[in-house]
Design a protein around this motif. Structure first.
Motif, PDB file in Angstrom:
ATOM      1  N   ASN A 240      25.342 -78.753  92.751  1.00  0.00           N
ATOM      2  CA  ASN A 240      24.422 -78.242  93.715  1.00  0.00           C
ATOM      3  C   ASN A 240      24.290 -77.307  94.746  1.00  0.00           C
ATOM      4  O   ASN A 240      23.732 -76.411  94.836  1.00  0.00           O
ATOM      5  CB  ASN A 240      24.120 -79.477  94.709  1.00  0.00           C
ATOM      6  CG  ASN A 240      23.043 -80.865  93.624  1.00  0.00           C
ATOM      7  OD1 ASN A 240      22.612 -80.636  92.983  1.00  0.00           O
ATOM      8  ND2 ASN A 240      23.340 -81.817  94.612  1.00  0.00           N
ATOM      9  N   GLU A 241      25.781 -77.137  95.066  1.00  0.00           N
ATOM     10  CA  GLU A 241      26.496 -75.597  96.022  1.00  0.00           C
ATOM     11  C   GLU A 241      26.434 -74.323  95.293  1.00  0.00           C
ATOM     12  O   GLU A 241      25.858 -73.556  95.323  1.00  0.00           O
ATOM     13  CB  GLU A 241      27.796 -76.241  96.401  1.00  0.00           C
ATOM     14  CG  GLU A 241      27.869 -77.166  97.016  1.00  0.00           C
ATOM     15  CD  GLU A 241      29.556 -77.524  97.542  1.00  0.00           C
ATOM     16  OE1 GLU A 241      29.738 -78.655  98.554  1.00  0.00           O
ATOM     17  OE2 GLU A 241      30.213 -77.081  97.346  1.00  0.00           O
ATOM     18  N   ILE A 242      26.023 -74.493  93.578  1.00  0.00           N
ATOM     19  CA  ILE A 242      26.271 -73.426  93.156  1.00  0.00           C
ATOM     20  C   ILE A 242      25.488 -73.052  92.586  1.00  0.00           C
ATOM     21  O   ILE A 242      25.079 -71.869  93.362  1.00  0.00           O
ATOM     22  CB  ILE A 242      27.240 -73.323  91.338  1.00  0.00           C
ATOM     23  CG1 ILE A 242      28.064 -73.935  91.561  1.00  0.00           C
ATOM     24  CG2 ILE A 242      26.807 -72.229  90.624  1.00  0.00           C
ATOM     25  CD1 ILE A 242      29.276 -74.187  90.006  1.00  0.00           C
ATOM     26  N   LYS A 307      31.153 -69.057  97.286  1.00  0.00           N
ATOM     27  CA  LYS A 307      30.385 -67.521  97.236  1.00  0.00           C
ATOM     28  C   LYS A 307      30.474 -67.839  95.761  1.00  0.00           C
ATOM     29  O   LYS A 307      31.149 -68.005  95.547  1.00  0.00           O
ATOM     30  CB  LYS A 307      31.068 -66.969  98.178  1.00  0.00           C
ATOM     31  CG  LYS A 307      30.436 -66.662  99.266  1.00  0.00           C
ATOM     32  CD  LYS A 307      30.926 -65.526 100.297  1.00  0.00           C
ATOM     33  CE  LYS A 307      31.097 -65.856 101.766  1.00  0.00           C
ATOM     34  NZ  LYS A 307      30.613 -64.358 102.364  1.00  0.00           N
ATOM     35  N   LEU A 308      29.309 -66.660  95.602  1.00  0.00           N
ATOM     36  CA  LEU A 308      29.520 -66.338  94.135  1.00  0.00           C
ATOM     37  C   LEU A 308      30.021 -65.181  93.792  1.00  0.00           C
ATOM     38  O   LEU A 308      29.460 -63.757  94.099  1.00  0.00           O
ATOM     39  CB  LEU A 308      28.287 -66.637  92.729  1.00  0.00           C
ATOM     40  CG  LEU A 308      28.075 -68.284  93.081  1.00  0.00           C
ATOM     41  CD1 LEU A 308      26.027 -67.977  92.556  1.00  0.00           C
ATOM     42  CD2 LEU A 308      28.624 -68.839  91.858  1.00  0.00           C
ATOM     43  N   SER A 309      31.173 -64.980  92.820  1.00  0.00           N
ATOM     44  CA  SER A 309      31.206 -63.547  92.741  1.00  0.00           C
ATOM     45  C   SER A 309      31.481 -63.116  91.038  1.00  0.00           C
ATOM     46  O   SER A 309      31.904 -63.339  90.727  1.00  0.00           O
ATOM     47  CB  SER A 309      33.039 -63.126  93.341  1.00  0.00           C
ATOM     48  OG  SER A 309      32.740 -63.198  94.840  1.00  0.00           O
ATOM     49  N   PHE A 310      31.691 -61.650  91.021  1.00  0.00           N
ATOM     50  CA  PHE A 310      31.552 -61.234  89.709  1.00  0.00           C
ATOM     51  C   PHE A 310      33.308 -61.551  88.809  1.00  0.00           C
ATOM     52  O   PHE A 310      33.571 -61.296  89.641  1.00  0.00           O
ATOM     53  CB  PHE A 310      30.957 -59.943  89.240  1.00  0.00           C
ATOM     54  CG  PHE A 310      31.308 -59.002  88.344  1.00  0.00           C
ATOM     55  CD1 PHE A 310      30.789 -58.894  87.290  1.00  0.00           C
ATOM     56  CD2 PHE A 310      32.530 -58.560  88.495  1.00  0.00           C
ATOM     57  CE1 PHE A 310      30.482 -58.555  86.464  1.00  0.00           C
ATOM     58  CE2 PHE A 310      32.596 -57.899  86.612  1.00  0.00           C
ATOM     59  CZ  PHE A 310      32.318 -57.186  86.010  1.00  0.00           C
ATOM     60  N   VAL A 311      32.615 -61.956  87.301  1.00  0.00           N
ATOM     61  CA  VAL A 311      33.515 -62.046  86.709  1.00  0.00           C
ATOM     62  C   VAL A 311      33.349 -60.182  85.315  1.00  0.00           C
ATOM     63  O   VAL A 311      32.243 -60.925  85.044  1.00  0.00           O
ATOM     64  CB  VAL A 311      34.004 -63.097  86.231  1.00  0.00           C
ATOM     65  CG1 VAL A 311      34.645 -64.305  87.333  1.00  0.00           C
ATOM     66  CG2 VAL A 311      33.237 -64.199  85.874  1.00  0.00           C
ATOM     67  N   PRO A 312      33.986 -60.297  85.067  1.00  0.00           N
ATOM     68  CA  PRO A 312      34.143 -59.823  83.765  1.00  0.00           C
ATOM     69  C   PRO A 312      33.805 -60.876  82.233  1.00  0.00           C
ATOM     70  O   PRO A 312      34.490 -61.464  82.296  1.00  0.00           O
ATOM     71  CB  PRO A 312      35.460 -58.865  83.373  1.00  0.00           C
ATOM     72  CG  PRO A 312      36.250 -59.142  84.961  1.00  0.00           C
ATOM     73  CD  PRO A 312      35.882 -60.572  85.224  1.00  0.00           C
TER      74      PRO A 312
END
Length: 529
Positions: A240-242, A307-312
């Motif tokens: 849910n947090e995502i 928080k969500l962050s980019f990963v390759p």
């Protein structure tokens, strides 16, 4: 009577000669494949052996990445008196030109490869061989992991002695890999464990494991050490947090969230996280649909900041199977999101495609929701933040000793992470000058150091450097980064402002920064082209 005997003997001899001409010579091989044919997405062939197999023996099929894509039961055997072997036939459909086949039955194992090299779509590959050999990467062994994660050390060691890539098929969420089975193979760059379940896969090259160091940190021995690999679904709260975080970004979650873990475990249960250094290793998450890579990215979920962050990440579709391939030097919770971001002031700009691509991947931000300001200068701190995001580096452990960077600064974590990765250094007075506009020379240097960190920096000799810079008339203005600029040009990341000028001391713009980052990510295969 004698004439009849001679006649029958001659007939048998002729028949034996015919058989010997039709069949491969198998006398010196106890088991293998013969008469392999690929045509119209179907592979047919025979398995031969000097000992009969059980009725449950299967021929397994794998794609070029080592993923199991199906199995084929072998059918009833015929026995050749002349060859001294049993021959089992099989037919497998819906295969590709690069399907690997592998026989698994108790202790017997043999691998062959089927591929199309002829104009009519046929290829016959007679014979096969057990084990690796030949200098190539051998695929095929699969070991089922018990529900409690346990794995028999001897079984694993035997598999690694024959194959370069060994799959560990999970029945639960974790594999507890006995380190003593890995000791002989951690120095071999080809030896890899592929831990898999329906939730995803974790590809673990054995050379990243420093077994003696891990045992020492846990005050144990390698014989008593286990390597724990986890592939688990996240709980409802995290799910849910995502979803909430994605919505706030204007994105949609399109995959399950998966928690990948890697640690060393002592006999008493004490654990030690495994530091991967600059080794970017692969994990995959299955996707339910084919995606547009320019609007899709894998992300890491920070359980502290939410928080969500980019990963390759790369997105692949093979034989109708859609996957996200995540590349990172750390472990955490990963998922995949889609978004479609644009900025009003970048529409029609020469860098619009680069800007929107990296915005959709959370590498770059707008100044506001609708504005990117592509022609604005970018500061040293801002570009350091972009490089750190592009490499998917962990910012939580970063720290620096620059006089002008304090723990309360928004850029403290990214500067620290960039320092740890040797992407930035400061001035002689021990300052970083974070708010100073970055020059193209400094930007090229950071990009080249990023290439070096991930092991993708091309080597440029002195003569090559001279040749690469010769076409620019203003190279005398380069203060110190002659080699870095030459390497960046060679890698296709930096080009001239014009055909004859490189403008090393010109302040770099946000649009130029986005362009160079996109080229960097493509160069190191961290995003699709």
């Amino acid at each position: 009577m004698k004439s009849t005997v001679f006649k029958k003997t001659a007939q048998v001899t002729v028949m034996m000669l015919i058989i010997s001409a039709l069949l491969p010579v198998l006398a010196f091989a106890a088991t293998g494949f013969s008469n392999l044919v690929y045509k119209n997405n179907t592979v047919t062939g025979n398995v031969y052996t000097d000992n009969p197999y059980s009725v449950n023996t299967q021929v397994y099929m794998y794609d070029p990445n080592g993923n199991k894509v199906g199995s084929i039961p072998i059918t009833s055997a015929t026995y050749s008196v002349y060859e001294g072997v049993y021959s089992y036939s099989f037919t497998g459909t819906t295969v590709t030109r690069q399907t690997y086949i592998d026989l698994e039955e108790e202790s017997q194992s043999v691998t062959g490869r089927v591929y199309d090299t002829t104009s009519n779509g046929n290829n016959n590959n007679n014979g096969g061989s057990g084990g690796g050999g030949g200098g190539g990467i051998s695929n095929g062994a699969t070991i089922t992991v018990n529900s409690d994660g346990s794995i028999d050390a001897n079984t694993l060691q035997n598999a690694l002695s024959q194959y370069d890539i060994v799959e560990l098929k999970l029945n639960g969420d974790v594999a507890l890999i006995p380190a003593k089975a890995l000791v002989n193979y951690v120095s071999d760059k080809n030896k890899t464990l592929k831990i898999s379940s329906e939730k995803g896969t974790y590809t673990l090259p054995l050379y990243v494991l420093k077994l003696d160091d891990l045992a020492s940190k846990l005050s144990t021995t390698v014989d008593d050490l286990k390597i724990k690999v986890g592939i688990a679904a996240v709980d409802e709260t995290s799910t849910n947090e995502i979803a909430t975080s994605a919505t706030a970004l204007g994105a949609t979650v399109i995959s399950s969230a998966v928690d990948f873990t890697l640690a060393a475990v002592a006999a008493d249960g004490t654990t030690q996280n495994i530091d991967l250094g600059s080794n970017y290793i692969n994990r995959t998450i299955p996707l339910s649909k084919e995606v547009d890579p320019s609007r899709t990215t894998a992300v890491v979920f920070d359980t502290t900041t939410k928080k969500l962050s980019f990963v390759p990440s790369l997105f692949t579709t093979t034989d109708g199977i859609n996957e996200a391939v995540i590349k990172r030097n750390n472990n955490s919770i990963y998922t995949v999101i889609e978004m479609n971001k644009s900025f009003n002031d970048s529409k029609g700009h020469w860098a619009q495609g680069y800007i929107e691509l990296l915005a959709n991947k959370l590498v770059i931000d707008g100044v506001t929701d609708d504005s990117f300001q592509p022609e604005r200068d970018i500061t040293r701190a801002e570009f350091a933040a972009l490089v750190v995001r592009a490499l998917g580096l962990d910012q939580s452990n970063g720290s620096s000793s620059f006089n002008d960077v304090t723990s309360g600064d928004w850029f403290s974590g990214v500067v620290g992470a960039a320092v740890n990765a040797k992407i930035i250094d400061g001035y002689e007075d021990n300052t970083f000058r974070p708010n100073q506009s970055i020059t193209r020379e400094e930007l090229a240097a950071m990009v080249v150091r990023a290439l070096s960190f991930v092991g993708a920096k091309p080597e440029v000799s002195s003569s090559e450097q001279s040749d690469l810079l010769a076409k620019f008339t203003d190279t005398n203005k380069i203060v110190w980064a002659q080699n870095e600029l030459a390497v960046a040009i060679q890698a296709g990341i930096v080009d001239g402002i014009t055909d004859s000028t490189i403008s090393p001391n010109t302040q770099a713009t946000r649009a130029q920064s986005a362009t160079m980052l996109k080229r960097l990510l493509t160069k190191v295969n961290f995003i699709n082209n």
